[in-house]
Write a protein that holds these residues in place. Structure first.
Motif, PDB file in Angstrom:
ATOM      1  N   LEU A 328       0.851  -1.183   0.000  1.00  0.00           N
ATOM      2  CA  LEU A 328       0.000   0.000   0.000  1.00  0.00           C
ATOM      3  C   LEU A 328       0.889   1.236   0.000  1.00  0.00           C
ATOM      4  O   LEU A 328       1.770   1.382   0.854  1.00  0.00           O
ATOM      5  N   LYS A 329       0.666   2.124  -0.984  1.00  0.00           N
ATOM      6  CA  LYS A 329       1.434   3.361  -1.105  1.00  0.00           C
ATOM      7  C   LYS A 329       0.481   4.552  -1.159  1.00  0.00           C
ATOM      8  O   LYS A 329      -0.663   4.417  -1.620  1.00  0.00           O
ATOM      9  N   ASP A 330       0.976   5.722  -0.710  1.00  0.00           N
ATOM     10  CA  ASP A 330       0.155   6.927  -0.818  1.00  0.00           C
ATOM     11  C   ASP A 330       0.324   7.533  -2.206  1.00  0.00           C
ATOM     12  O   ASP A 330       1.027   6.977  -3.073  1.00  0.00           O
ATOM     13  N   GLN A 331      -0.316   8.698  -2.444  1.00  0.00           N
ATOM     14  CA  GLN A 331      -0.325   9.273  -3.781  1.00  0.00           C
ATOM     15  C   GLN A 331       1.045   9.797  -4.212  1.00  0.00           C
ATOM     16  O   GLN A 331       1.265  10.061  -5.399  1.00  0.00           O
ATOM     17  N   LEU A 332       1.982   9.949  -3.259  1.00  0.00           N
ATOM     18  CA  LEU A 332       3.343  10.365  -3.595  1.00  0.00           C
ATOM     19  C   LEU A 332       4.265   9.178  -3.817  1.00  0.00           C
ATOM     20  O   LEU A 332       5.450   9.351  -4.091  1.00  0.00           O
ATOM     21  N   GLY A 333       3.733   7.963  -3.687  1.00  0.00           N
ATOM     22  CA  GLY A 333       4.538   6.766  -3.872  1.00  0.00           C
ATOM     23  C   GLY A 333       5.250   6.297  -2.622  1.00  0.00           C
ATOM     24  O   GLY A 333       6.060   5.370  -2.678  1.00  0.00           O
ATOM     25  N   LEU A 373      -6.100   4.940   8.262  1.00  0.00           N
ATOM     26  CA  LEU A 373      -5.511   5.731   7.185  1.00  0.00           C
ATOM     27  C   LEU A 373      -6.022   7.167   7.243  1.00  0.00           C
ATOM     28  O   LEU A 373      -7.188   7.410   7.555  1.00  0.00           O
ATOM     29  N   ASN A 374      -5.145   8.112   6.929  1.00  0.00           N
ATOM     30  CA  ASN A 374      -5.564   9.506   6.808  1.00  0.00           C
ATOM     31  C   ASN A 374      -6.307   9.689   5.487  1.00  0.00           C
ATOM     32  O   ASN A 374      -6.239   8.836   4.591  1.00  0.00           O
ATOM     33  N   GLU A 375      -7.040  10.804   5.361  1.00  0.00           N
ATOM     34  CA  GLU A 375      -7.729  11.067   4.112  1.00  0.00           C
ATOM     35  C   GLU A 375      -6.717  11.265   2.990  1.00  0.00           C
ATOM     36  O   GLU A 375      -5.606  11.757   3.201  1.00  0.00           O
ATOM     37  N   GLY A 376      -7.084  10.835   1.791  1.00  0.00           N
ATOM     38  CA  GLY A 376      -6.192  10.928   0.647  1.00  0.00           C
ATOM     39  C   GLY A 376      -6.360   9.732  -0.269  1.00  0.00           C
ATOM     40  O   GLY A 376      -7.250   8.898  -0.087  1.00  0.00           O
ATOM     41  N   ARG A 377      -5.501   9.645  -1.272  1.00  0.00           N
ATOM     42  CA  ARG A 377      -5.558   8.547  -2.250  1.00  0.00           C
ATOM     43  C   ARG A 377      -4.457   7.539  -1.962  1.00  0.00           C
ATOM     44  O   ARG A 377      -3.319   7.903  -1.646  1.00  0.00           O
ATOM     45  N   TYR A 378      -4.822   6.239  -2.113  1.00  0.00           N
ATOM     46  CA  TYR A 378      -3.888   5.153  -1.854  1.00  0.00           C
ATOM     47  C   TYR A 378      -3.902   4.166  -3.029  1.00  0.00           C
ATOM     48  O   TYR A 378      -4.959   3.906  -3.612  1.00  0.00           O
ATOM     49  N   HIS A 379      -2.718   3.625  -3.337  1.00  0.00           N
ATOM     50  CA  HIS A 379      -2.562   2.680  -4.448  1.00  0.00           C
ATOM     51  C   HIS A 379      -2.208   1.303  -3.900  1.00  0.00           C
ATOM     52  O   HIS A 379      -1.352   1.168  -3.017  1.00  0.00           O
ATOM     53  N   VAL A 380      -2.869   0.288  -4.454  1.00  0.00           N
ATOM     54  CA  VAL A 380      -2.714  -1.089  -3.986  1.00  0.00           C
ATOM     55  C   VAL A 380      -1.953  -1.902  -5.035  1.00  0.00           C
ATOM     56  O   VAL A 380      -2.307  -1.890  -6.221  1.00  0.00           O
ATOM     57  N   VAL A 403      -9.769   7.884   0.463  1.00  0.00           N
ATOM     58  CA  VAL A 403     -10.313   7.894   1.822  1.00  0.00           C
ATOM     59  C   VAL A 403     -10.875   9.287   2.095  1.00  0.00           C
ATOM     60  O   VAL A 403     -10.173  10.285   1.945  1.00  0.00           O
ATOM     61  N   HIS A 404     -12.146   9.354   2.495  1.00  0.00           N
ATOM     62  CA  HIS A 404     -12.832  10.616   2.762  1.00  0.00           C
ATOM     63  C   HIS A 404     -13.177  10.710   4.243  1.00  0.00           C
ATOM     64  O   HIS A 404     -13.677   9.749   4.839  1.00  0.00           O
ATOM     65  N   ASP A 405     -12.912  11.871   4.813  1.00  0.00           N
ATOM     66  CA  ASP A 405     -13.234  12.117   6.218  1.00  0.00           C
ATOM     67  C   ASP A 405     -14.619  12.738   6.313  1.00  0.00           C
ATOM     68  O   ASP A 405     -14.856  13.831   5.793  1.00  0.00           O
TER      69      ASP A 405
END
Length: 444
Positions: A328-333, A373-380, A403-405
């Motif tokens: 699992l990575k965030d939108q910045l990789g 997880l914090n709000e934001g986009r995640y890549h699987v 992920v939406h808060d």
């Protein structure tokens, strides 16, 4: 209407596709009339030559929309793309006319609908500030009193005497928001401005919107920034296919929105086994992001609920000991976590880890707890391997989810939660020690 700022009664808006798609502006109506005069004399000729008119299709962007907004109320409008949100604000701003229905507004209306709306490209930034104020019915003295504050907020002082046509999109957005928020209209209509510009400007916008709210002005906000809707608004509406389908507290509306919207990003499948990722021994069939009942995939998840990552795969060789996992990575990789279904990593051991698999299709599910997880986009990235060997199927960043808060954890807090990736709900405890107590650690 004594205590109402906005009244919308049975408003519908139709767009006609295939004829230039008039939006209801006077200039377009006049243009359609002129085009009609030109076309009619040639109707017989087109019939003789076999030329036919382009087919038309009516699209109803709004259908019988009705609601009231009290003076001083802040109302959010959410919905998927194409639901009619921006069309509704354009009708309220009198940019376009409704096909049917009635709109009543009490007080001066300021609007920021899209980049550059209301600005004349040939005029300078300074001239456009005074022009916008005049359109709102403000005197030059009132505008001068606010001018320095507007310029400071927009942070474009060196370019105030430059024509707006030479501004970047970011500069236009900053100046447009500063004008709309500082010239003190009784009604402020804002469309997606809270999600444009850099992070610092978004924080300034949210802070200014909170200040406008405290001043008691009427505000309508259209935004996909769901935490802003929850924290700034006292009421919200969910728009779908041009209709208001749900109305209530912002947290309830956001939860309803997340429960109904299903993104195509929430599922990826490989129906053709020959083209599926894998090797001759095992092939990926699908990867899905699930929540709630676990039946429908979704790319939009509620931060407070568990997220299920489902990997389906086909074992082609009898007796192969397999394992499944994810990166699992965030939108910045940036790596967030790496996990697989080994017994040592599970609260409840997965009995299939390392066990000889018969031929057939299997499904392995990883559960990420809510409020982790914090709000934001995640890549699987899904993983498949043979115990104890490294992964043999590694499909990098196959699928993503957002992920939406909904604000359930921080009703009084505005803005993004500090911390880049995780924000778990941890146990805290406070106890009174008394006025004369010494500041020393508690005894174990």
């Amino acid at each position: 209407m004594s205590d109402l700022a906005i009244r919308v009664q049975n408003v519908s808006k139709r767009f006609r596709l295939g004829t230039g798609a008039s939006y209801g502006r006077f200039s377009e109506t006049l243009q359609d009339w002129a085009v009609g005069l030109f076309r009619r004399p040639w109707a017989w000729w087109r019939g003789q030559t076999g030329e036919t008119a382009k087919p038309t299709r009516d699209v109803w962007a709004l259908r019988d929309v009705s609601f009231d907004v009290a003076q001083g109320e802040v109302v959010g409008i959410v919905g998927r793309n194409g639901a009619g949100k921006s069309t509704l604000l354009k009708v309220l701003s009198r940019v376009i006319h409704p096909t049917r229905g009635r709109v009543e507004l009490v007080g001066r209306v300021g609007s920021l609908l899209e980049v550059g709306t209301g600005f004349h490209p040939e005029l300078t930034g300074r001239e456009n500030v005074f022009l916008s104020g005049a359109i709102l019915g403000m005197s030059r003295r009132e505008i001068r009193r606010k001018f320095d504050e507007i310029a400071a907020f927009a942070q474009i002082e060196p370019f105030l005497d430059t024509p707006v046509k030479r501004y970047s999109n970011g500069m236009v957005v900053r100046l447009g928001f500063a004008v709309a928020a500082h010239l003190e209209p009784e009604i402020l209509l804002v469309d997606e401005v809270l999600s444009v510009g850099d992070v610092a400007f978004q924080k300034k916008c949210i802070g200014k919107m909170d200040e406008v709210r405290r001043q008691g002005r009427t505000v309508l906000i259209v935004s996909h920034n769901l935490p802003s809707i929850v924290n700034l608004c006292g009421r919200a509406m969910l728009l779908d296919a041009g209709k208001i389908v749900f109305e209530g507290s912002p947290a309830d509306v956001v939860r309803q929105y997340l429960a109904t919207v299903r993104s195509a990003a929430g599922e990826i499948t490989w129906p053709d086994l020959d083209r599926a990722p894998g090797d001759p021994g095992v092939k990926l069939c699908s990867v899905r992001i699930l929540q709630d009942d676990g039946r429908q995939p979704t790319g939009d998840v509620d931060i407070a609920k568990d997220v299920l990552i489902e990997i389906t795969y086909r074992n082609l060789v009898e007796g192969t000991p397999l394992y499944a996992g994810i990166w699992l990575k965030d939108q910045l990789g940036t790596f967030v976590l790496s996990s697989h279904n080994a017994r040592s990593q599970n609260l409840t051991p997965d009995p299939w880890y390392g066990r000889p698999y018969p031929r057939g299709v299997f499904r392995t599910v990883c559960r990420i707890p809510g409020n982790f997880l914090n709000e934001g986009r995640y890549h699987v990235t899904p993983l498949l391997g043979r115990v104890p060997q490294p992964a043999l199927v590694l499909e990098e960043s196959t699928i993503a989810f957002d992920v939406h808060d909904t604000g359930a954890m921080r009703e009084e807090y505005t803005g993004s939660w500090a911390g880049p990736v995780i924000r778990p709900r941890l146990a805290w405890c406070t106890e009174p020690l008394g006025e004369g107590a010494e500041a020393r650690p508690a005894k174990e």
